[in-house]
Design a protein around this motif. Structure first.
Motif, mmCIF file in Angstrom:
data_model
loop_
_atom_site.group_PDB
_atom_site.id
_atom_site.type_symbol
_atom_site.label_atom_id
_atom_site.label_comp_id
_atom_site.label_asym_id
_atom_site.label_seq_id
_atom_site.Cartn_x
_atom_site.Cartn_y
_atom_site.Cartn_z
ATOM 1 N N HIS A 145 0.812 -1.225 0.000
ATOM 2 C CA HIS A 145 0.000 0.000 0.000
ATOM 3 C C HIS A 145 0.843 1.271 0.000
ATOM 4 N N GLY A 146 2.132 1.169 0.289
ATOM 5 C CA GLY A 146 2.986 2.349 0.303
ATOM 6 C C GLY A 146 4.398 2.005 -0.104
ATOM 7 N N PHE A 147 5.070 2.965 -0.761
ATOM 8 C CA PHE A 147 6.413 2.715 -1.278
ATOM 9 C C PHE A 147 7.312 3.914 -0.975
ATOM 10 N N PRO A 148 8.431 3.696 -0.252
ATOM 11 C CA PRO A 148 9.409 4.770 -0.098
ATOM 12 C C PRO A 148 10.020 5.117 -1.454
ATOM 13 N N VAL A 149 10.241 6.401 -1.655
ATOM 14 C CA VAL A 149 10.859 6.874 -2.891
ATOM 15 C C VAL A 149 12.287 7.298 -2.562
ATOM 16 N N VAL A 150 13.278 6.746 -3.270
ATOM 17 C CA VAL A 150 14.682 7.040 -2.988
ATOM 18 C C VAL A 150 15.314 7.768 -4.163
ATOM 19 N N ASP A 151 16.322 8.598 -3.838
ATOM 20 C CA ASP A 151 17.026 9.331 -4.901
ATOM 21 C C ASP A 151 18.203 8.513 -5.423
ATOM 22 N N GLU A 152 19.053 9.180 -6.206
ATOM 23 C CA GLU A 152 20.174 8.474 -6.833
ATOM 24 C C GLU A 152 21.164 7.936 -5.799
ATOM 25 N N LYS A 153 21.231 8.562 -4.601
ATOM 26 C CA LYS A 153 22.154 8.111 -3.550
ATOM 27 C C LYS A 153 21.559 7.005 -2.688
ATOM 28 N N GLY A 154 20.302 6.662 -2.963
ATOM 29 C CA GLY A 154 19.637 5.647 -2.149
ATOM 30 C C GLY A 154 18.991 6.199 -0.909
ATOM 31 N N LEU A 155 18.919 7.530 -0.800
ATOM 32 C CA LEU A 155 18.295 8.157 0.371
ATOM 33 C C LEU A 155 16.808 8.376 0.104
ATOM 34 N N VAL A 156 15.999 8.058 1.102
ATOM 35 C CA VAL A 156 14.562 8.213 0.943
ATOM 36 C C VAL A 156 14.187 9.691 0.979
ATOM 37 N N ILE A 157 13.327 10.107 0.065
ATOM 38 C CA ILE A 157 12.905 11.510 -0.008
ATOM 39 C C ILE A 157 11.404 11.667 0.206
ATOM 40 N N GLY A 158 10.674 10.551 0.257
ATOM 41 C CA GLY A 158 9.237 10.636 0.455
ATOM 42 C C GLY A 158 8.603 9.271 0.368
ATOM 43 N N VAL A 159 7.300 9.242 0.543
ATOM 44 C CA VAL A 159 6.534 7.999 0.467
ATOM 45 C C VAL A 159 5.325 8.241 -0.417
ATOM 46 N N LEU A 160 5.073 7.322 -1.350
ATOM 47 C CA LEU A 160 3.896 7.376 -2.203
ATOM 48 C C LEU A 160 3.050 6.130 -1.976
ATOM 49 N N THR A 161 1.751 6.299 -1.944
ATOM 50 C CA THR A 161 0.844 5.169 -1.767
ATOM 51 C C THR A 161 0.346 4.684 -3.122
ATOM 52 N N ARG A 162 -0.274 3.518 -3.145
ATOM 53 C CA ARG A 162 -0.872 3.004 -4.386
ATOM 54 C C ARG A 162 -1.884 3.999 -4.945
ATOM 55 N N ARG A 163 -2.630 4.615 -4.041
ATOM 56 C CA ARG A 163 -3.638 5.588 -4.494
ATOM 57 C C ARG A 163 -2.980 6.784 -5.147
ATOM 58 N N ASP A 164 -1.845 7.238 -4.559
ATOM 59 C CA ASP A 164 -1.111 8.356 -5.165
ATOM 60 C C ASP A 164 -0.698 8.007 -6.591
ATOM 61 N N LEU A 165 -0.222 6.791 -6.775
ATOM 62 C CA LEU A 165 0.294 6.393 -8.084
ATOM 63 C C LEU A 165 -0.808 6.152 -9.107
ATOM 64 N N LEU A 166 -1.912 5.577 -8.661
ATOM 65 C CA LEU A 166 -2.967 5.211 -9.608
ATOM 66 C C LEU A 166 -3.926 6.356 -9.911
ATOM 67 N N GLU A 167 -4.059 7.325 -8.996
ATOM 68 C CA GLU A 167 -5.043 8.391 -9.187
ATOM 69 C C GLU A 167 -4.422 9.763 -9.391
ATOM 70 N N ALA A 168 -3.100 9.841 -9.451
ATOM 71 C CA ALA A 168 -2.440 11.138 -9.625
ATOM 72 C C ALA A 168 -2.829 11.756 -10.971
ATOM 73 N N PRO A 169 -3.111 13.058 -11.012
ATOM 74 C CA PRO A 169 -3.494 13.716 -12.280
ATOM 75 C C PRO A 169 -2.301 14.064 -13.169
ATOM 76 N N HIS A 170 -1.105 13.686 -12.757
ATOM 77 C CA HIS A 170 0.092 14.041 -13.507
ATOM 78 C C HIS A 170 0.182 13.240 -14.814
ATOM 79 N N ALA A 171 0.997 13.760 -15.726
ATOM 80 C CA ALA A 171 1.237 13.079 -16.996
ATOM 81 C C ALA A 171 2.059 11.820 -16.757
ATOM 82 N N PRO A 172 1.892 10.769 -17.587
ATOM 83 C CA PRO A 172 2.623 9.504 -17.382
ATOM 84 C C PRO A 172 4.124 9.668 -17.374
ATOM 85 N N GLU A 173 4.642 10.706 -18.082
ATOM 86 C CA GLU A 173 6.086 10.877 -18.119
ATOM 87 C C GLU A 173 6.632 11.641 -16.921
#
Length: 611
Positions: free
Chosen positions: A509-537
Motif C-alpha cells: 500500500h505504500g512505497f518509499p521513494v529514494v534518490d540516486e544516492k539511495g536516500l529516501v525523499i518521500g513515500v507514495l501510496t498506491r492511491r497516489d500512483l494510480l489516481e495522480a493527475p500528472h502526466a505519465p512521463e
C-alpha cells in the motif's frame, strides 16, 4: 517538549532533527525526543508546593468551620473548637438537626452545583477521565461549605473527603487559570487532593499513593514529584499548627509471630468480604432513593432524619467520629458497645451517603472496619489466648483492610494506617491484611465504592497500571526489513505498469521513494500512483506532496505509533544511524507486536484454567 540535552536539534516547526541526517533529509520529520524531566516539571512542582501550603490552611479552615456549625447547632455557642455532637443535651429534637442540614445541602446542590453531592473522589475521577481535569470553580467554595453544614449538623462523615475534594478542585482551578496541558491539570488536581488528605491526617506518603491509585492512573516522575511536593508542604503546614504527634496515638503493640500474622491476614480477608457488602448496601440505598416520588433535592433531608433518629439512640454515630477511631485503636471500646457502634455507624453512614448529601467515606469506613477487626480480635483472644493476637492490631488491620477492599487503594490503605499511628510493628499485619482484603474484594465485586457510580454512567476506569508494552520494543525489532522502493527519477507511467502487472511487492500500500544516492525523499501510496493527475512521463519525485516522516531504528514502537498519529500516516520509513533506509514500519507491524504479547498472556491464562 524536546530534551535540551538530546543529540537532536530542532527544526523550524519545533520538531527534533538528527544532526547526522544527510542534507537531502534535513527537513524530514522525526519523532520528538521527550525528556523524563525538564524545566516544566519544576514549574508544576513549584505550583504544587504552593498549592500544598494553601490546602494545608484550607484544611484547618474547614475543620474549624465544621466545629463552628457543630457548636452552633448542638451547643448554641460561638466557637470553632472541635466538639462532638455526642455530648449534646437536646433530647429528642436532635433528630431534626441533621435533617435541617440536609435541607441546606439539597438547596445548595440544586441551585449551586450537583457536584457537591457525594464524597467527592468519584466526581474528581470523572473529571480526570472525561473532562480533562476541569472542575468548575464554584466547587472550590461550595464543597467545603456544604460539607461543613452536613458534618457539623451531625452527618456521620469525616472531614477528610470534602478536604480532598476541595484540594482537587483548587488544583484544577489553578490549572485552568494558568496555561497548562490536560496532563498538567490532572497532576495539579491530584496534588491538591493529596495535599488535602496529608493536611488532615499528616500522612504525606499514603496521600501520594492514594493519588496514584485513584486519580493519576499512572506512575511517572513528571506527575509524582509535584504530588509529593504538595503533600509534604501540606503536612508541614499541619505540623506547624497542631504539632507532629500521630493523629491516632496507640499503646505499644505486641510483636506479631507466625500464627498471629496468619490470623491478621485472615481478619483482612474477612473484612474484605464485609467491604463488598458495605459497598453494595450503599448503592442499594442510593438506588432506593432514586425510586422516591420526590425531587432529589429533598433526599439529604430524609437521610438526615435517619441520621438524627439513629443518633438519638447511639449519639456516637454522629459527626466526624475521630474520637471513636481513637477509642477503638486504643482498646477503650469493647464488647456490646463496640458492636452497637459498628452496626449503627454503618446504618447511619450508608443511608446518609446514599441520600446524596455532602460527606466523606474514609472515617466512617475506618470506624466500621476498625470495630469489626476489634470484635474479631477480642473473640480470638478469648478462644486462643496463647497465640499472641493483639486486639489493637486486629482493629488497625480491620480499619485499613475495609478501605483497601472498598476503594481498591491497597498500598495507600496500609501505609496510611501506619502514618496515622506511627506503629512500625503494625506494618507487616497491615500489608498482609490489606492484600487479602483487596484480593477478596476483587474476586467478589467488579467495581469499587469509588468506581461503581462511574461504571453505571458508562465510564471505564483504569484498574491496572503497567509499563507500556510498545515502549519496551525498538523499531528495528518489529519493522519489515524487505522494503520495496521506487526511484525518484522513475516515471509515473512505469510505476503504473509495474503495479498493474502485479509484480513482486506491487501489492503493497505504500512505497518509499529514494534518490540516486539511495536516500529516501518521500513515500507514495498506491492511491497516489494510480489516481495522480500528472502526466505519465512525470517523475515520481514530482508526485510527493507532503513532508517526509521517518523513524529511526533506535526509536521505540510507542514513539513510532505516536509519530504515525501525529503525522496522519500508516507507515514510516526506518532509517539507520547513517540515514540509510533499513526498513519500513506499518500499522500491521504494531498490531503484530501486540499480538505476540496477547498470545503469551492467553497461553498463561489457559494453563491456569486447565484442570
Amino acid at each position: 517538549m524536546a530534551d535540551v540535552d538530546s543529540p537532536y536539534g530542532l527544526s523550524g516547526d519545533g520538531l527534533p532533527v538528527a544532526p547526522s541526517l544527510e542534507p537531502t533529509l534535513k527537513n524530514a520529520r522525526i519523532p520528538p525526543v521527550l525528556a523524563v524531566m525538564d524545566g516544566r516539571v519544576a514549574f508544576i512542582g513549584l505550583l504544587a508546593t504552593a498549592l500544598g501550603v494553601v490546602a494545608g490552611y484550607l484544611a484547618e479552615v474547614l475543620i474549624r468551620l465544621i466545629g463552628l456549625v457543630t457548636n452552633l447547632a448542638y451547643y448554641h455557642r460561638w466557637s470553632t473548637g472541635f466538639a462532638s455532637p455526642a455530648g449534646h443535651h437536646l433530647g429528642w429534637p436532635v433528630i431534626f438537626i441533621p435533617a435541617a442540614g440536609g435541607i441546606l445541602v439539597g438547596l445548595m446542590a440544586r441551585y449551586g452545583s450537583q457536584a457537591i453531592r457525594g464524597h467527592g473522589i468519584p466526581e474528581a475521577m470523572e473529571q480526570v477521565l472525561l473532562n480533562e481535569s476541569r472542575i468548575p470553580a464554584r466547587l472550590t467554595l461550595l464543597k467545603p461549605i456544604s460539607a461543613a453544614i452536613a458534618i457539623g449538623t451531625g452527618g456521620p462523615f469525616g472531614a477528610e473527603g470534602p478536604i480532598i475534594a476541595t484540594g482537587g478542585a483548587l488544583g484544577s482551578l489553578l490549572g485552568q487559570v494558568l496555561s497548562t496541558t490536560a496532563l498538567e491539570r490532572k497532576t495539579l488536581l491530584a496534588a491538591g487532593a493529596a495535599a488535602g488528605m496529608a493536611a488532615t491526617f499528616g500522612s504525606p506518603v499514603s496521600a501520594v499513593l492514594l493519588a496514584v491509585e485513584l486519580l493519576l492512573f499512572e506512575l511517572r516522575p513528571r506527575s509524582i514529584i509535584p504530588v509529593a511536593l504538595a503533600s509534604v508542604a501540606a503536612t508541614g503546614v499541619r505540623f506547624s499548627i497542631v504539632g507532629i504527634k500521630p493523629v491516632f496515638p496507640m499503646p505499644l503493640l505486641s510483636t506479631p509471630n507466625g500464627l498471629s500474622l496468619a490470623l491478621y491476614i485472615a481478619i483482612g480477608a474477612l473484612v474484605g468480604v464485609a467491604s463488598v457488602y458495605v459497598t453494595r448496601a450503599v448503592y442499594w440505598i442510593e438506588d432506593a432513593f432514586e425510586h422516591l416520588p420526590i425531587h432529589w433535592m429533598w433526599w439529604p433531608a430524609l437521610g438526615g432524619l435517619a441520621v438524627g433518629g439513629i443518633g438519638y439512640f447511639v449519639p456516637r454515630t454522629m459527626g466526624v467520629g475521630y474520637d471513636n477511631i481513637q477509642a477503638i485503636l486504643s482498646a477503650n471500646l469493647l464488647g456490646t458497645g463496640l458492636l452497637v457502634l459498628c452496626l449503627a455507624k454503618f446504618l447511619s453512614w450508608s443511608i446518609a451517603l446514599g441520600s446524596g448529601t455532602s460527606g466523606g467515606t474514609l472515617a466512617p469506613l475506618f470506624t466500621i472496619g476498625g470495630a469489626l477487626g476489634a470484635l474479631v480480635g477480642g473473640l480470638l483472644t478469648l478462644a486462643l489466648p496463647k497465640v499472641g493476637v493483639d486486639p489493637r492490631i486486629c482493629a488497625l488491620v480491620g480499619m485499613a483492610a475495609i478501605f483497601a477492599g472498598a476503594s481498591r487503594a491497597m498500598l495507600a490503605s496500609a501505609v496510611f494506617a501506619f502514618e496515622i499511628t506511627l506503629q512500625p510493628l503494625g506494618l507487616l499485619p497491615l500489608l498482609g491484611g490489606c492484600s487479602a482484603a483487596y484480593l477478596i474484594s476483587a474476586l467478589l465485586m467488579k467495581h469499587s465504592i469509588m468506581t461503581e457510580k462511574l461504571a453505571r454512567r458508562g465510564v471505564r476506569v483504569p484498574e491496572e497500571y503497567s509499563a507500556d508494552f510498545l515502549d519496551q520494543i525498538l523499531v528495528k525489532e518489529a519493522a519489515s526489513k524487505q522494503v520495496v522502493t521506487l526511484g525518484a527519477g522513475q516515471s509515473l507511467g512505469e510505476a503504473r505498469t509495474w503495479i498493474e502487472a502485479g509484480a513482486d511487492g506491487a501489492t503493497h500500500h505504500g512505497f518509499p521513494v529514494v534518490d540516486e544516492k539511495g536516500l529516501v525523499i518521500g513515500v507514495l501510496t498506491r492511491r497516489d500512483l494510480l489516481e495522480a493527475p500528472h502526466a505519465p512521463e512525470s517523475a515520481l519525485r514530482d508526485l510527493i506532496h507532503r513532508d517526509l516522516a521517518v523513524v529511526f531504528e533506535g526509536n521505540s514502537l510507542r514513539e513510532a505509533a505516536n509519530h504515525m498519529v501525529r503525522e496522519g500516516v500508516g507507515r514510516l520509513p526506518v532509517l539507520g544511524e547513517d540515514s540509510s533506509l533499513v526498513g519500513i514500519l506499518t500499522r500491521s507491524d504494531l498490531l503484530e507486536a501486540h499480538a505476540t504479547r496477547l498470545k503469551s498472556s492467553e497461553v498463561a491464562q489457559r494453563t491456569f484454567q486447565t484442570p
